[in-house]
Scaffold this active site. Structure first.
Site, PDB file in Angstrom:
ATOM      1  CB  CYS A 136      -0.772  -0.100   1.493  1.00 17.28           C
ATOM      2  SG  CYS A 136      -2.026  -1.118   1.427  1.00 17.28           S
TER       3      CYS A 136
ATOM      4  CG  ASP B 150      33.990  16.262  24.758  1.00 19.33           C
ATOM      5  OD1 ASP B 150      35.094  16.671  24.393  1.00 19.33           O
ATOM      6  OD2 ASP B 150      33.228  16.939  25.291  1.00 19.33           O
TER       7      ASP B 150
ATOM      8  CG  ASP C 270      29.258  18.510  26.415  1.00 17.32           C
ATOM      9  OD1 ASP C 270      30.233  18.025  25.881  1.00 17.32           O
ATOM     10  OD2 ASP C 270      28.962  19.262  27.297  1.00 17.32           O
TER      11      ASP C 270
END
Length: 685
Positions: free
Chosen positions: A6, A397, A578
């Site tokens: 579909c 980090d 971050d």
């Protein structure tokens, strides 16, 4: 939409119309695309509806008519089909009457024609035949064969009305179960949407009025009492409260909030009350962005799905060909009765299940993403789940990731006769303009100390280096680490007009669960790596404390990219960061993971966002991804194995069409049921 074909037929239609960024997801029944001309939208909707689908703007307000509900269609057909099946076990003569059987079968067949036939014909017109073609062809063949036998009075061996009715009824039953199961797989997004639906107490000229959260505008003042949901994102103007943020972060303990703190729409005030200023409303709230990311994520196909998609696209024509060959070979070469050859051919049609292949991946991805979201892990794409399989390196980090990002000023050393209060004032003025964790900590610490006020004209952040600023008197400042700090513990330098003004020694603390995370990764045979712009000696100190052996310090953003590239060549690499300076590396890694309190740039660059501050959720993310991929593989194995075994069995005449329809109806339920196990399944292993 109820199967992958579909979605493919709608996708093909939109591609033909030249639309871009097409997204069609049959499980969540959503269609999106980019289009410059809104005037063409009604035409596009008309064309989609021409394929046999119904387009609705808001499913929440859409009322399905009684006769269109799949459950009601099934009950209606089941009541009429039961007597047709009973004639096989009960001796009552009128049950065997062909006219009585025809009268019971016609209403069921008409429901089948409207439900499956309409969809089948439209899918053929769309160029991608769906599973309804098989159901419609099989039930129609049984009905016409029986009708001819009844008209020509050819006897009971030509009566297969119960076969026609049972095929339609059992497939409708399968559709009922499938609809309910798929609803469960999309429950994570629906739960989030429910959280959005709340009222707000708006204060206008001292009077409180109750409005819907949708009506809140930026700048409105809102009152939120104990037990209320925070309606939108904003800042606290007065009052204090304990806020339950579990829906966003998975953190079970309430967070204490006071004046100037930010609150997030959808969180709950468990104690206290606040007056807040609405800052982000509608699609700009964090919750709306999460919902949008979740929807996009559920639609992003893992590479493993592409195989299922390719097979599903050619599956229906292949099955029809096998069915025709079954009839020809059984009747002409096997010299069997025409009704036996026909029943074998119909059994091939109704036992085949392209739906199971189409459902295998999206259902598992939806449940996996939903479970991750409930654990405070926002995964931005179903393809991310496969990308983290066989991870070899996790690169961290340091600042704000392995450490808390809360810094203490150990010492400020002013150069020459510069006053310490002036130095504090310059640092304060510059760092107020930065989102970096060090900057936030310095501001918090310095605002309690005496300082000379400095007014800046401009300030801008330089990736991986620091801040440049200019005051109203035209003096230029630079505050940052770069590669200028010495080994004596002073790791930030302040320059005024290119002359050293002061040096600052700053220390941050290691997160409590950092060592446990590193140990857990090593157990999983994943190599942890530390990659930071900070001084080498500080990086080595942190690495030693938490057990990381591979360390890369003093790296600028472009140097971080090179390091990530080296690791990527050795194996699958995840980067966790971050800051703004981590954004390029997060994009470069196979998968970038960002902390929720990170800069907006880092969050946008990452493919996974940890909504809580708990580092162990990195392990949870890896475990959920691993088990989601395992579930996808199990589903695809079942879907392929089922069809590979079932079709030849039906072709050889070992299955009657009714048993075929029953097993086909439940093959989807098996796949979806296996996906739903992910909700509760233990993923620690």
């Amino acid at each position: 939409m109820h199967c992958n074909n579909c979605a493919l037929s709608i996708h093909k239609l939109l591609e033909k119309k030249g639309l871009k960024n097409i997204f069609v997801d049959f499980a969540s029944e959503e269609v999106k695309f980019s289009n410059n001309d809104t005037a063409t939208i009604p035409g596009i909707i008309k064309d989609i509806e021409g394929l046999g689908f119904k387009v609705v703007d808001d499913p929440a307000t859409e009322v399905t008519p009684f006769y269109e509900k799949i459950e009601n269609k099934f009950i209606f057909c089941a009541v009429l089909t039961a007597p047709l099946l009973l004639h096989m076990v009960l001796p009552w003569h009128f049950f065997h009457n062909p006219i009585f059987q025809l009268a019971l079968c016609i209403p069921v067949f008409l429901v089948g024609c409207l439900h499956f036939g309409k969809s089948a014909i439209n899918s053929i017109r769309g160029g991608v035949p769906n599973m309804d073609v098989l159901i419609f062809t099989g039930s129609t063949a049984a009905f016409i064969y029986s009708l001819v036998g009844t008209i020509q009075n050819l006897g009971p061996q030509y009566q297969f009305y119960e076969t026609c009715a049972t095929i339609i009824t059992l497939v409708l039953l399968g559709n009922v179960f499938e609809k309910r199961s798929v609803t469960q797989t999309t429950s994570a997004v629906k739960d989030l949407i429910k959280i959005q639906q709340s009222n707000a107490n708006r204060i206008v000229n001292g009077v409180v009025e109750v409005i819907s959260a949708k009506e809140v505008r930026p700048g409105d003042t809102l009152l939120v009492n104990m037990g209320d949901k925070v309606p939108v994102d904003g800042e606290i103007l007065s009052g204090n409260a304990s806020v339950d943020e579990a829906m966003l972060t998975g953190e079970s303990m309430p967070v204490e909030k006071e004046k100037y703190d930010t609150v997030i729409g959808g969180t709950i005030i468990v104690h206290g009350n606040i007056t807040m200023l609405a800052t982000k409303v509608g699609s700009n709230t964090i919750l709306s962005q999460i919902i949008d990311l979740m929807k996009k994520a559920q639609a992003a196909k893992p590479p493993v799905q592409k195989l299922g998609d390719k097979v599903a696209a050619i599956f229906v024509p292949a099955v029809i060909l096998i069915s025709v060959l079954t009839f020809v070979l059984t009747f002409f070469l096997g010299h069997t009765a025409p009704q036996t050859a026909l029943m074998n051919a119909i059994a091939v049609l109704v036992i085949s299940c392209p739906c199971a292949m189409g459902l295998a991946t999206p259902t598992a991805v939806m449940v996996g993403l939903g479970r991750a979201a409930k654990n405070g892990i926002l995964i931005k794409g179903g393809d991310t789940i496969e990308a983290v399989a066989h991870t070899k390196y996790v690169v961290f980090d340091k600042t704000g990731t392995l450490t808390t990002g809360k810094f203490r000023i150990n010492e400020i050393k002013a150069e020459g006769d510069t006053g310490i209060e002036l130095v504090r004032g310059v640092i304060m003025a510059i760092e107020e303009r930065s989102n970096h964790p060090i900057a936030k900590s310095l501001v918090n610490e310095l605002k309690k100390l005496p300082q000379t006020k400095v007014i800046l004209k401009s300030a801008k952040e330089e990736k991986g280096l620091g801040m440049r600023a200019e005051d109203i008197e035209g003096n230029h400042y630079f505050l940052g680490s770069g590669k200028v700090a010495d080994e004596s513990g002073f790791n930030i330098s302040l320059y005024k007009n290119q002359k050293l003004l002061a040096q600052i020694a700053v220390d941050d603390e290691i997160k409590q669960d950092a060592a446990a995370l590193v140990a857990q990764l090593k157990k999983m045979n994943i190599v942890p790596v530390l990659l930071s712009g900070d001084k080498n000696n500080r990086c080595l100190k942190v690495a030693k404390l938490i057990g990381i052996d591979e360390v890369h310090g003093e790296k600028l953003p472009e140097e971080k990219l090179k390091v990530i590239d080296i690791y990527k060549q050795k194996g699958k690499t995840i980067m966790i960061g971050d800051g703004i300076n981590d954004a390029p590396a997060l994009t470069q890694a196979d998968v970038g993971v960002s902390m929720n309190d990170a800069s907006q740039v880092a969050i946008q660059s990452a493919r996974v966002v940890l909504l809580n501050t708990d580092l162990i959720s990195v392990v949870k993310f890896l475990q959920i991804s691993k088990h989601t991929l395992l579930t996808i593989k199990q589903n695809l194995f079942w879907a392929f194995a089922y069809n590979i075994i079932a079709i030849p069995v039906a072709a050889l005449g070992f299955l009657n069409p009714m048993l075929g329809a029953f097993t086909m109806a439940f093959s989807d339920v098996v796949v979806i049921g296996n996906s739903l196990r992910l909700k509760k399944k233990k993923v620690d292993g």
